[in-house]
Design a protein around this motif. Structure first.
Motif, PDB file in Angstrom:
ATOM      1  N   PHE A  61       0.810  -1.217   0.000  1.00 53.51           N
ATOM      2  CA  PHE A  61       0.000   0.000   0.000  1.00 53.51           C
ATOM      3  C   PHE A  61       0.845   1.269   0.000  1.00 53.51           C
ATOM      4  CE2 PHE A  61      -2.133   3.353   2.511  1.00 53.51           C
ATOM      5  CZ  PHE A  61      -3.247   3.559   1.708  1.00 53.51           C
ATOM      6  N   CYS A  62       1.851   1.343   0.857  1.00 55.68           N
ATOM      7  CA  CYS A  62       2.638   2.577   0.991  1.00 55.68           C
ATOM      8  C   CYS A  62       3.358   2.966  -0.304  1.00 55.68           C
ATOM      9  CB  CYS A  62       3.622   2.441   2.150  1.00 55.68           C
ATOM     10  SG  CYS A  62       2.834   2.427   3.772  1.00 55.68           S
ATOM     11  N   PRO A  63       4.094   2.053  -0.949  1.00 52.26           N
ATOM     12  CA  PRO A  63       4.732   2.438  -2.211  1.00 52.26           C
ATOM     13  C   PRO A  63       3.741   2.782  -3.310  1.00 52.26           C
ATOM     14  CG  PRO A  63       5.783   0.475  -1.308  1.00 52.26           C
ATOM     15  CD  PRO A  63       4.536   0.708  -0.511  1.00 52.26           C
ATOM     16  N   VAL A  64       2.610   2.082  -3.346  1.00 57.52           N
ATOM     17  CA  VAL A  64       1.610   2.350  -4.390  1.00 57.52           C
ATOM     18  C   VAL A  64       1.024   3.753  -4.229  1.00 57.52           C
ATOM     19  CG1 VAL A  64      -0.699   1.722  -5.205  1.00 57.52           C
ATOM     20  CG2 VAL A  64       1.030  -0.047  -4.882  1.00 57.52           C
ATOM     21  N   VAL A  65       0.714   4.135  -2.991  1.00 59.00           N
ATOM     22  CA  VAL A  65       0.177   5.478  -2.741  1.00 59.00           C
ATOM     23  C   VAL A  65       1.207   6.545  -3.114  1.00 59.00           C
ATOM     24  CG1 VAL A  65      -0.578   7.081  -0.946  1.00 59.00           C
ATOM     25  CG2 VAL A  65      -1.461   4.751  -0.980  1.00 59.00           C
ATOM     26  N   ALA A  66       2.466   6.317  -2.735  1.00 60.53           N
ATOM     27  CA  ALA A  66       3.523   7.274  -3.073  1.00 60.53           C
ATOM     28  C   ALA A  66       3.691   7.394  -4.581  1.00 60.53           C
ATOM     29  CB  ALA A  66       4.847   6.843  -2.428  1.00 60.53           C
ATOM     30  N   ALA A  67       3.662   6.256  -5.286  1.00 58.25           N
ATOM     31  CA  ALA A  67       3.801   6.271  -6.745  1.00 58.25           C
ATOM     32  C   ALA A  67       2.602   6.946  -7.403  1.00 58.25           C
ATOM     33  CB  ALA A  67       3.963   4.846  -7.266  1.00 58.25           C
ATOM     34  N   ALA A  68       1.394   6.743  -6.854  1.00 56.86           N
ATOM     35  CA  ALA A  68       0.195   7.382  -7.410  1.00 56.86           C
ATOM     36  C   ALA A  68       0.269   8.893  -7.258  1.00 56.86           C
ATOM     37  CB  ALA A  68      -1.052   6.834  -6.719  1.00 56.86           C
ATOM     38  N   TYR A  69       0.699   9.352  -6.093  1.00 58.65           N
ATOM     39  CA  TYR A  69       0.880  10.792  -5.870  1.00 58.65           C
ATOM     40  C   TYR A  69       1.953  11.341  -6.804  1.00 58.65           C
ATOM     41  CZ  TYR A  69       1.817  15.180  -3.435  1.00 58.65           C
ATOM     42  OH  TYR A  69       2.004  16.513  -3.132  1.00 58.65           O
ATOM     43  N   ASN A  70       3.026  10.598  -6.975  1.00 54.14           N
ATOM     44  CA  ASN A  70       4.105  10.958  -7.892  1.00 54.14           C
ATOM     45  C   ASN A  70       3.573  11.107  -9.315  1.00 54.14           C
ATOM     46  OD1 ASN A  70       7.229   9.268  -8.858  1.00 54.14           O
ATOM     47  ND2 ASN A  70       6.492  11.306  -9.283  1.00 54.14           N
ATOM     48  N   ALA A  71       2.714  10.174  -9.726  1.00 49.53           N
ATOM     49  CA  ALA A  71       2.133  10.218 -11.070  1.00 49.53           C
ATOM     50  C   ALA A  71       1.261  11.458 -11.259  1.00 49.53           C
ATOM     51  CB  ALA A  71       1.315   8.949 -11.324  1.00 49.53           C
ATOM     52  N   LEU A  72       0.432  11.754 -10.261  1.00 51.10           N
ATOM     53  CA  LEU A  72      -0.464  12.913 -10.350  1.00 51.10           C
ATOM     54  C   LEU A  72       0.326  14.215 -10.445  1.00 51.10           C
ATOM     55  CD1 LEU A  72      -3.356  14.043 -10.203  1.00 51.10           C
ATOM     56  CD2 LEU A  72      -3.138  14.064  -7.718  1.00 51.10           C
ATOM     57  N   MET A  73       1.332  14.370  -9.600  1.00 52.78           N
ATOM     58  CA  MET A  73       2.140  15.585  -9.599  1.00 52.78           C
ATOM     59  C   MET A  73       2.932  15.731 -10.897  1.00 52.78           C
ATOM     60  SD  MET A  73       1.482  17.200  -6.826  1.00 52.78           S
ATOM     61  CE  MET A  73       2.820  18.397  -6.811  1.00 52.78           C
ATOM     62  N   SER A  74       3.467  14.631 -11.415  1.00 51.52           N
ATOM     63  CA  SER A  74       4.244  14.674 -12.652  1.00 51.52           C
ATOM     64  C   SER A  74       3.355  15.017 -13.837  1.00 51.52           C
ATOM     65  CB  SER A  74       4.934  13.321 -12.884  1.00 51.52           C
ATOM     66  OG  SER A  74       5.816  13.026 -11.834  1.00 51.52           O
ATOM     67  N   TRP A  75       2.148  14.473 -13.855  1.00 48.28           N
ATOM     68  CA  TRP A  75       1.200  14.758 -14.940  1.00 48.28           C
ATOM     69  C   TRP A  75       0.846  16.247 -14.953  1.00 48.28           C
ATOM     70  CZ3 TRP A  75      -3.834  16.431 -15.718  1.00 48.28           C
ATOM     71  CH2 TRP A  75      -4.416  16.093 -16.939  1.00 48.28           C
ATOM     72  N   ALA A  76       0.552  16.797 -13.774  1.00 53.25           N
ATOM     73  CA  ALA A  76       0.227  18.222 -13.684  1.00 53.25           C
ATOM     74  C   ALA A  76       1.432  19.081 -14.055  1.00 53.25           C
ATOM     75  CB  ALA A  76      -0.250  18.557 -12.266  1.00 53.25           C
ATOM     76  N   ASN A  77       2.610  18.689 -13.605  1.00 57.90           N
ATOM     77  CA  ASN A  77       3.821  19.451 -13.900  1.00 57.90           C
ATOM     78  C   ASN A  77       4.123  19.455 -15.397  1.00 57.90           C
ATOM     79  OD1 ASN A  77       6.064  20.986 -13.032  1.00 57.90           O
ATOM     80  ND2 ASN A  77       7.392  19.196 -13.121  1.00 57.90           N
ATOM     81  N   GLY A  78       3.895  18.328 -16.053  1.00 61.63           N
ATOM     82  CA  GLY A  78       4.104  18.260 -17.490  1.00 61.63           C
ATOM     83  C   GLY A  78       3.199  19.218 -18.245  1.00 61.63           C
ATOM     84  N   GLY A 194      10.628   5.933 -13.701  1.00 63.18           N
ATOM     85  CA  GLY A 194       9.658   5.581 -14.741  1.00 63.18           C
ATOM     86  C   GLY A 194       8.346   6.320 -14.599  1.00 63.18           C
ATOM     87  N   VAL A 195       7.835   6.399 -13.361  1.00 70.32           N
ATOM     88  CA  VAL A 195       6.553   7.079 -13.126  1.00 70.32           C
ATOM     89  C   VAL A 195       6.666   8.566 -13.462  1.00 70.32           C
ATOM     90  CG1 VAL A 195       4.924   7.803 -11.334  1.00 70.32           C
ATOM     91  CG2 VAL A 195       5.717   5.432 -11.422  1.00 70.32           C
ATOM     92  N   THR A 196       7.723   9.208 -12.989  1.00 73.93           N
ATOM     93  CA  THR A 196       7.883  10.646 -13.221  1.00 73.93           C
ATOM     94  C   THR A 196       8.029  10.954 -14.697  1.00 73.93           C
ATOM     95  OG1 THR A 196       8.983  10.873 -11.076  1.00 73.93           O
ATOM     96  CG2 THR A 196       9.239  12.683 -12.633  1.00 73.93           C
ATOM     97  N   ALA A 197       8.912  10.250 -15.382  1.00 69.74           N
ATOM     98  CA  ALA A 197       9.142  10.515 -16.803  1.00 69.74           C
ATOM     99  C   ALA A 197       7.888  10.228 -17.625  1.00 69.74           C
ATOM    100  CB  ALA A 197      10.310   9.667 -17.305  1.00 69.74           C
ATOM    101  N   GLY A 198       7.251   9.080 -17.378  1.00 71.60           N
ATOM    102  CA  GLY A 198       6.071   8.705 -18.156  1.00 71.60           C
ATOM    103  C   GLY A 198       4.922   9.674 -17.998  1.00 71.60           C
ATOM    104  N   PHE A 199       4.586  10.025 -16.768  1.00 66.25           N
ATOM    105  CA  PHE A 199       3.435  10.896 -16.540  1.00 66.25           C
ATOM    106  C   PHE A 199       3.759  12.358 -16.854  1.00 66.25           C
ATOM    107  CE2 PHE A 199       1.864   7.178 -14.456  1.00 66.25           C
ATOM    108  CZ  PHE A 199       0.487   7.262 -14.588  1.00 66.25           C
ATOM    109  N   TYR A 200       5.011  12.742 -16.731  1.00 70.39           N
ATOM    110  CA  TYR A 200       5.424  14.097 -17.123  1.00 70.39           C
ATOM    111  C   TYR A 200       5.217  14.301 -18.629  1.00 70.39           C
ATOM    112  CZ  TYR A 200       8.663  18.023 -17.933  1.00 70.39           C
ATOM    113  OH  TYR A 200       9.240  19.208 -18.329  1.00 70.39           O
ATOM    114  N   ILE A 201       5.658  13.332 -19.414  1.00 68.97           N
ATOM    115  CA  ILE A 201       5.478  13.407 -20.867  1.00 68.97           C
ATOM    116  C   ILE A 201       4.002  13.317 -21.224  1.00 68.97           C
ATOM    117  CG2 ILE A 201       5.983  12.237 -23.045  1.00 68.97           C
ATOM    118  CD1 ILE A 201       8.649  11.327 -21.739  1.00 68.97           C
ATOM    119  N   TRP A 202       3.278  12.417 -20.564  1.00 68.30           N
ATOM    120  CA  TRP A 202       1.848  12.257 -20.828  1.00 68.30           C
ATOM    121  C   TRP A 202       1.097  13.545 -20.510  1.00 68.30           C
ATOM    122  CZ3 TRP A 202      -1.924   8.727 -17.636  1.00 68.30           C
ATOM    123  CH2 TRP A 202      -3.185   8.732 -18.252  1.00 68.30           C
ATOM    124  N   GLY A 203       1.434  14.180 -19.384  1.00 66.48           N
ATOM    125  CA  GLY A 203       0.763  15.423 -19.005  1.00 66.48           C
ATOM    126  C   GLY A 203       0.982  16.526 -20.025  1.00 66.48           C
ATOM    127  N   ALA A 204       2.198  16.605 -20.580  1.00 65.54           N
ATOM    128  CA  ALA A 204       2.481  17.624 -21.592  1.00 65.54           C
ATOM    129  C   ALA A 204       1.682  17.372 -22.859  1.00 65.54           C
ATOM    130  CB  ALA A 204       3.975  17.631 -21.900  1.00 65.54           C
TER     131      ALA A 204
END
Length: 244
Positions: A61-78, A194-204
């Motif tokens: 649970f803990c890593p999944v929640v952290a990765a999900a938050y990471n994905a959301l922030m990276s998508w918005a940042n992109g 992987g999460v940061t790069a993928g969702f950052y590009i996707w968000g852009a």
């Protein structure tokens, strides 16, 4: 000298912006490790480690929640940095036309979208996972000896605080006799990268596609407001009479 100082300030801004982009999700990974430690250490019974379903739940649970938050922030940042890239392109275009003195709106070059930024920011988040994985891998025998005595030393506590989400699964597996190298935890460092790069590009690209859709709708609306030419078909008596 002034030119070198200007370059230094520019690169310093770039580096600081990358660090700022990594902080929210990086702190979330740290919190995930701390929560995982507090939630699972209390599950020891009779001074022995037990791999219960509750412990397994927290380990996942803990890593999944952290990765999900990471994905959301990276998508918005992109998306936000894509907008800054558009502003930068407009600014450069106007400067070529009207000169460098012409300024438009708020603009910061270090906030422009670049594909490589997603990997660098993710790498900054993975720093502690890499560091702890290497240190624990080197000190494998000492850590395992403390595990056998049911001890958690200062170095283990510090490592768990810094990157518990990446080492605790192996830590508990070894406590149950698995004998896995802590160097294996370095694989977990690929998660934030992987999460940061993928969702950052996707968000852009999502923001870019939204802009294109909005532009297409605006173009269709502007076309519909134009007077339409009437096709009379060339039949006698259907054309309007011309004024003499």
């Amino acid at each position: 000298m002034a030119k070198s100082n200007s370059k230094f300030k520019f690169y310093a801004k770039y580096v600081w912006q990358l660090i700022k982009d990594s902080l929210p999700s990086g702190i979330m990974y740290l919190c995930a490790g701390c929560i995982l430690m507090m939630a699972t250490i209390k599950m020891r019974e009779d001074n022995a480690f037990t791999f219960k379903n509750a412990a397994l739940f927290w380990i996942i649970f803990c890593p999944v929640v952290a990765a999900a938050y990471n994905a959301l922030m990276s998508w918005a940042n992109g998306g936000q940095q894509y907008e800054m890239l558009v502003s930068g392109n407009i600014r450069r275009s106007t400067e070529q036309t009207y000169g460098a003195g012409y300024k438009i709106g708020k603009y910061k070059e270090e906030k422009e979208y670049r594909i490589w930024k997603g990997f660098v920011v993710g790498g900054l988040m993975a720093f502690f996972a890499i560091l702890v994985g290497i240190v624990w891998g080197v000190k494998q025998s000492r850590i395992d000896a403390r595990l056998a005595d049911m001890e958690i030393g200062l170095s283990e506590t510090l490592g768990i605080i810094l990157s518990g989400w990446s080492v605790m699964p192996i830590y508990y597996a070894n406590a149950m006799g698995a004998n896995i190298s802590y160097f294996v935890s370095l694989v977990f460092a690929l998660v934030p990268i992987g999460v940061t790069a993928g969702f950052y590009i996707w968000g852009a690209y999502a923001r870019r596609n939204k802009r294109l859709r909005e532009q297409a709708i605006a173009d269709r609306a502007s076309q519909s407001n134009k007077p339409q030419k009437i096709n009379y078909g060339g039949l006698p008596g259907t054309k309007p009479k011309k004024k003499k």
